[in-house]
Motif scaffolding. Structure first.
Motif, PDB file in Angstrom:
ATOM      1  N   GLU A  95       7.306  -5.301   0.864  1.00 18.16           N
ATOM      2  CA  GLU A  95       8.324  -4.342   1.283  1.00 18.16           C
ATOM      3  C   GLU A  95       9.546  -4.397   0.359  1.00 18.16           C
ATOM      4  OE1 GLU A  95      11.221  -3.406   5.131  1.00 18.16           O
ATOM      5  OE2 GLU A  95       9.573  -4.847   5.315  1.00 18.16           O
ATOM      6  N   ILE A  96      10.007  -5.626   0.056  1.00 25.80           N
ATOM      7  CA  ILE A  96      11.170  -5.767  -0.835  1.00 25.80           C
ATOM      8  C   ILE A  96      10.830  -5.294  -2.240  1.00 25.80           C
ATOM      9  CG2 ILE A  96      12.722  -7.440  -1.936  1.00 25.80           C
ATOM     10  CD1 ILE A  96      12.535  -9.081   0.670  1.00 25.80           C
ATOM     11  N   LEU A  97       9.618  -5.604  -2.701  1.00 25.15           N
ATOM     12  CA  LEU A  97       9.205  -5.165  -4.033  1.00 25.15           C
ATOM     13  C   LEU A  97       9.214  -3.641  -4.127  1.00 25.15           C
ATOM     14  CD1 LEU A  97       8.282  -6.381  -6.735  1.00 25.15           C
ATOM     15  CD2 LEU A  97       5.925  -6.118  -5.946  1.00 25.15           C
ATOM     16  N   ALA A  98       8.764  -2.973  -3.072  1.00 29.35           N
ATOM     17  CA  ALA A  98       8.781  -1.512  -3.055  1.00 29.35           C
ATOM     18  C   ALA A  98      10.217  -0.989  -3.111  1.00 29.35           C
ATOM     19  CB  ALA A  98       8.074  -1.001  -1.807  1.00 29.35           C
ATOM     20  N   GLN A  99      11.133  -1.663  -2.418  1.00 23.23           N
ATOM     21  CA  GLN A  99      12.538  -1.258  -2.460  1.00 23.23           C
ATOM     22  C   GLN A  99      13.130  -1.470  -3.856  1.00 23.23           C
ATOM     23  OE1 GLN A  99      14.770  -3.218   0.659  1.00 23.23           O
ATOM     24  NE2 GLN A  99      13.215  -2.737   2.202  1.00 23.23           N
ATOM     25  N   ASN A 102      14.572   1.359  -6.438  1.00 26.26           N
ATOM     26  CA  ASN A 102      15.996   1.166  -6.725  1.00 26.26           C
ATOM     27  C   ASN A 102      16.872   1.325  -5.486  1.00 26.26           C
ATOM     28  OD1 ASN A 102      17.149   0.152  -9.000  1.00 26.26           O
ATOM     29  ND2 ASN A 102      17.087   2.057 -10.163  1.00 26.26           N
ATOM     30  N   THR A 103      16.354   0.852  -4.352  1.00 27.50           N
ATOM     31  CA  THR A 103      17.120   0.912  -3.109  1.00 27.50           C
ATOM     32  C   THR A 103      17.439  -0.479  -2.557  1.00 27.50           C
ATOM     33  OG1 THR A 103      15.087   1.065  -1.774  1.00 27.50           O
ATOM     34  CG2 THR A 103      16.122   3.141  -2.477  1.00 27.50           C
ATOM     35  N   TYR A 104      16.990  -1.521  -3.234  1.00 31.83           N
ATOM     36  CA  TYR A 104      17.203  -2.885  -2.734  1.00 31.83           C
ATOM     37  C   TYR A 104      18.585  -3.397  -3.149  1.00 31.83           C
ATOM     38  CZ  TYR A 104      16.602  -7.833  -1.743  1.00 31.83           C
ATOM     39  OH  TYR A 104      16.761  -9.111  -1.250  1.00 31.83           O
ATOM     40  N   THR A 105      19.265  -3.992  -2.194  1.00 29.84           N
ATOM     41  CA  THR A 105      20.560  -4.608  -2.466  1.00 29.84           C
ATOM     42  C   THR A 105      20.553  -6.016  -1.889  1.00 29.84           C
ATOM     43  OG1 THR A 105      21.702  -2.476  -2.350  1.00 29.84           O
ATOM     44  CG2 THR A 105      23.049  -4.458  -2.155  1.00 29.84           C
TER      45      THR A 105
END
Length: 291
Positions: free
Chosen positions: A249-253, A257-260
């Protein structure tokens, strides 16, 4: 503690505050290296802080090495008066422990390991007195870590666990370095944890992997657009154990370019920490929980 000065050829001066890592030595090194930077000595081209030392690079055509050494030594009093408080940030780093990628890699290199019959986590748990790899993982992620330097390869942080010295995890490096380590591997060598910012050779024990990039020379990752390297000395890290679903899930974010990364601004006071390790750590973790 006696400061040691050595020349590195004609272009470098190496200043060692102590021959072992401690937070006191780190703060003295940081204070003195900042003093060198603030002095604006003509000819200085680079200042590189490390765990308990720092190195100054200079142009010998501008300033003679002997004169450079003299000017650096004149600033040693700044180390003795080192500021022991730091406004910094605590960062949550997700870690997929016992992941399939580092496991495949470590199994390829068992002949270079102290214990070819088990995994790196099995070995680390056993030599540190833990009953299982799972118990060791809890010890690794339950307390915060202090970024004491960034280097070896671009963006790689060295992390020192914020616990009493007698509780420090100690794990030796491989007997012979690997020729391969997956990018973003969470490793361990001596008393330092690290994150391998790029794929390549390495000798630290491998415990897991993070889906969070910490180095991006293209500066296209959302949280790395201002600077290609994520960490800086003085940052504080809290590992967060995740499973495969959370990793994906984090990798997809990240790819979208939506992961912070979750962060919080904190004040770290070395004297307060030395006086109450558990209480100070709890306040650091509370600040992150409330972010």
């Amino acid at each position: 503690m006696k400061t040691r000065y050595t020349n590195g050829g004609d272009e470098h001066i190496y200043v060692e505050m102590d021959d072992e890592m401690s937070l006191d030595a780190f703060f003295k090194s940081l204070s003195m290296s900042n003093a060198v930077r603030e002095a604006n000595i003509e000819g200085v081209t680079e200042i590189c802080p490390a765990n308990a030392s720092f190195q100054v690079r200079f142009d010998p055509d501008v300033i003679h090495p002997d004169k450079m050494m003299e000017k650096v030594k004149e600033l040693e009093h700044r180390a003795e008066d080192a500021e022991k408080r730091l406004t910094t940030r605590i960062v949550e780093i997700p870690v997929y422990y016992q992941d399939p990628w580092t496991h495949e890699t470590l199994m390829r290199f068992r002949e270079r390991h102290q214990d070819p019959t088990g995994t790196d986590l099995d070995y680390a748990a056993r030599i540190n007195g833990y009953d299982s790899a799972e118990d060791f993982i809890v010890a690794h992620h339950s307390q915060p870590w202090f970024v004491s330097m960034v280097g070896f390869v671009a963006g790689l942080p060295f992390l020192y666990q914020l616990v009493e010295r007698d509780k420090q995890i100690q794990v030796p490096k491989y007997l012979s370095p690997r020729t391969d380590t997956p990018k973003q591997t969470v490793g361990y060598g001596g008393s330092f944890s690290c994150i391998y910012s790029v794929r390549g050779a390495g000798g630290y024990q491998m415990f897991g992997i993070t889906p969070m990039p910490i180095y991006d020379p293209t500066q296209t990752t959302s949280y790395l657009k201002d600077f290609l390297v994520y960490f800086k000395p003085g940052d504080i890290v809290k590992w967060k154990p995740i499973d495969r679903a959370e990793y994906d899930e984090i990798l997809a974010q990240v790819e979208a370019n939506t992961y912070t990364p979750r962060t919080a601004e904190v004040d770290f006071d070395l004297d307060a920490w030395n006086a109450d390790v558990a209480g100070t750590n709890a306040k650091l973790l509370e600040a992150l929980d409330n972010a």
